[in-house]
Design an enzyme around this catalytic site. Sequence first.
Site, PDB file in Angstrom:
ATOM      1  CB  CYS A 180     -22.102   0.073 -17.340  1.00  0.00           C
ATOM      2  SG  CYS A 180     -22.199  -1.605 -17.957  1.00  0.00           S
TER       3      CYS A 180
ATOM      4  N   GLY B 155     -25.718   2.468 -14.884  1.00  0.00           N
ATOM      5  CA  GLY B 155     -26.308   3.814 -14.849  1.00  0.00           C
ATOM      6  C   GLY B 155     -27.113   4.117 -16.104  1.00  0.00           C
TER       7      GLY B 155
ATOM      8  CD  GLN C 286     -27.612  -2.732 -17.837  1.00  0.00           C
ATOM      9  OE1 GLN C 286     -27.855  -3.098 -16.685  1.00  0.00           O
ATOM     10  NE2 GLN C 286     -26.860  -3.441 -18.659  1.00  0.00           N
TER      11      GLN C 286
ATOM     12  CE  LYS D  78      22.002   5.030   9.954  1.00  0.00           C
ATOM     13  NZ  LYS D  78      21.002   5.355  10.939  1.00  0.00           N
TER      14      LYS D  78
ATOM     15  N   GLY E  10       0.792  -1.234   0.000  1.00  0.00           N
ATOM     16  CA  GLY E  10       0.000   0.000   0.000  1.00  0.00           C
ATOM     17  C   GLY E  10       0.819   1.275   0.000  1.00  0.00           C
TER      18      GLY E  10
ATOM     19  N   GLY F 274       2.480   0.424  -7.527  1.00  0.00           N
ATOM     20  CA  GLY F 274       1.871   0.534  -8.859  1.00  0.00           C
ATOM     21  C   GLY F 274       2.111   1.908  -9.473  1.00  0.00           C
TER      22      GLY F 274
ATOM     23  CG  HIS G 108     -17.594   0.257 -17.921  1.00  0.00           C
ATOM     24  ND1 HIS G 108     -17.991   0.646 -16.668  1.00  0.00           N
ATOM     25  CD2 HIS G 108     -18.164  -0.943 -18.142  1.00  0.00           C
ATOM     26  CE1 HIS G 108     -18.768  -0.284 -16.140  1.00  0.00           C
ATOM     27  NE2 HIS G 108     -18.890  -1.263 -17.012  1.00  0.00           N
TER      28      HIS G 108
ATOM     29  CD  GLU H 257     -16.011   3.630 -16.284  1.00  0.00           C
ATOM     30  OE1 GLU H 257     -16.677   4.177 -17.188  1.00  0.00           O
ATOM     31  OE2 GLU H 257     -16.448   2.687 -15.598  1.00  0.00           O
TER      32      GLU H 257
ATOM     33  CG  ASP I  87      -1.625  -1.609  -9.373  1.00  0.00           C
ATOM     34  OD1 ASP I  87      -1.800  -0.438  -8.998  1.00  0.00           O
ATOM     35  OD2 ASP I  87      -1.134  -2.495  -8.638  1.00  0.00           O
TER      36      ASP I  87
ATOM     37  CG  ASP J 217       3.641 -11.002   0.954  1.00  0.00           C
ATOM     38  OD1 ASP J 217       3.850 -10.649   2.124  1.00  0.00           O
ATOM     39  OD2 ASP J 217       3.085 -10.279   0.103  1.00  0.00           O
TER      40      ASP J 217
HETATM   41  N1  GLN Z   1     -25.126  -5.275 -13.914  1.00  0.00           N
HETATM   42  C1  GLN Z   1     -25.220  -4.794 -15.251  1.00  0.00           C
HETATM   43  C2  GLN Z   1     -24.968  -5.885 -16.275  1.00  0.00           C
HETATM   44  O1  GLN Z   1     -24.345  -6.865 -15.953  1.00  0.00           O
HETATM   45  C3  GLN Z   1     -24.291  -3.629 -15.476  1.00  0.00           C
HETATM   46  C4  GLN Z   1     -22.856  -3.997 -15.352  1.00  0.00           C
HETATM   47  C5  GLN Z   1     -21.956  -2.802 -15.115  1.00  0.00           C
HETATM   48  O2  GLN Z   1     -22.411  -1.746 -14.706  1.00  0.00           O
HETATM   49  N2  GLN Z   1     -20.672  -2.990 -15.321  1.00  0.00           N
HETATM   50  O3  GLN Z   1     -25.360  -5.779 -17.395  1.00  0.00           O
END
Ligand code: GLN
Length: 608
Positions: A434, A436, A438, A250, A42, A46, A572, A574, A99, A175
């Site tokens: 996505c 959002g 639907q 050091k 943490g 990355g 998406h 983003e 990452d 680890d």
């Molecule tokens: N749950 C919705 C689907 O599977 C939307 C998926 C999402 O928002 N990535 O279609």
Amino acid sequence: MKTSKNKNKKVSKPKRAKSVTIINKKNIHHKYIFVIGGVMSGVGKGIAVSSIGTLLTVKGYKVNLVKVDPYLNVDAGTMHPTEHGEVFVLNSGLETDQDMGNYERFLGRDLTADDYITSGMVYKHVIEKERSLGYGGRCVDAEQVRDEIVHRLEHAAKVNKSDISIIEIGGTVGDYQNVMFMEAARVFKMYHPRDVIFMMVSYLPTPGNLGEMKSKPTQNAARQLASYGINADFIIARAATPLDKKRKEKIASACSIPVERVISAPDIKSIYDVPINFEKDYLAENLLEALDLPNAKTDSSFKDWMKMAKGIKNHVNKEVRIGVVGKYFNTGDFILSDAYLSVLEAIKFSAYEAGVKAVIDTVNSRDFENEGAKGKAQGANEGAKNAGSPVDFSKLDQYDGIIVPGGFGETGIEGKLNVIRYARENKIPYFGLCYGMQLMTIEYARNVLGLAGAQTAEIDQKAPHLIIDFMPDQKKKIAEGNYGGSMRLGIYTSKLAKDTVAYSAYEASDKIGPGSTIKERHRHRYEVNPKYVERLEKGGLVFSGRSPDGTLMEIAELPSSVHPFFLGTQFHPEFLARPLAPHPLFTAFMKAAKEAAKVKENSRTVLV
Ligand code: GLN
């Protein structure tokens, strides 16, 4: 004496290597930099890897960044965001660790599926190969696992046609989960003695009672690393403040490395400043020297990076308030910013482009559920939150823009639908990603078309109007219990309709391909049900982006004459937003939010 008083001032300037203008790559071997964590997790391994990627790229080298995750999940797709942060999706459709998103943003280019390796992938391959007699009857053990890792790393370099691979080994030295990867790194050096270097990203704590930065844990971590047969060539020393000369010396002497290979990495406000900060210790040219590569002149694109890094921090004081309505938060130490990392970064880049500063609030959708809403889910404390008291929607008026990002399942859905309705009716800019998109379509069907019980098959397959439904091939996979492979994943082409909000946004960024097409990354199981498309369009909702065959709805929007910005994407966006190339739809949304803020300000002025 307190370390903070020493700062960097007393550190002598490291030697500078002569730089060349053009690199002759003909006789250059491919180089590998392994990055391993020391002391604790943490601390930004990355981001360190990403930043070195930026620095070597602007030096003219083609770099691929590889994340090696020790977990046994074959990919990150089945992991809950509260468990592991955002699931990032590559062009290929591979679901990866967050990452990888940082890597792509810092490199400014797409990475391949070969750049992500999990223990699960490696073991699965080795076991399947053994089952099909791929090892010719030999005894198969850890050696084959190790060699498979080595093979994958070499392959990733080839696929990318890169000059340098930077490989981040997940976890920390000591680890037991990542031992096989350490072993692969050790033999890698044996196979490519002149072409491999190791870097440890460590941490120097400053205990409150001492007020002094301690280097001992880092010295011990380097020793522990040496016990694997790996000697760190560079140490990135993460700490609250810059390292002073004494501590650098050091560490250098305890770890047997020249002092200029101890790189100070203090806490800073913005991750986009990290490459700039590394350059204070001339990291790029020291790395190139260690790799025996020519030190090329830094490309002018680094100036653009520096401008952006400065810009997104403090360029303007014109604030816009964005509410991100989610549900993946409030779980122990977990924070929302990890589950929606790419969304938050995309907002940041586009805010800068739109000339505003985004103040982002996380909004819990369950605060907007009506009494008796069907919001049952995992936790006992979950359920209709406002049972008995009316929902106060006016809290949403403070936002100049509202985003409903991607999600799964039924928790908080009725709350999100209520928020979307409020944004539509009150003309607050709305951007649905996505899920959002639907939900925005369902809200429209329910409240504008009057289709009571409009729903997604994800929540209720028996609902009277399945506005969002499975596609037939997904249905089959789910019936077989194959959830890992039942989504539409990766990059797909959409065709845009002219004279729409989406078209103008992409056009403004010069991002439209031949035949009015765009390419975006997907991760979803359900789609807008084609049976309802005509009714929705007749009712005023515009599908401004569709799959090239016209069957899948990719973008839904209201015309700008009806609403300042009400748009959702099945994909998406983003995942393709980059600091030096903000996403056109996020930029259009931020510009609409900027206008909304202006209108609010003007109405205040009138009242005063
Ligand atoms: N749950 C919705 C689907 O599977 C939307 C998926 C999402 O928002 N990535 O279609």
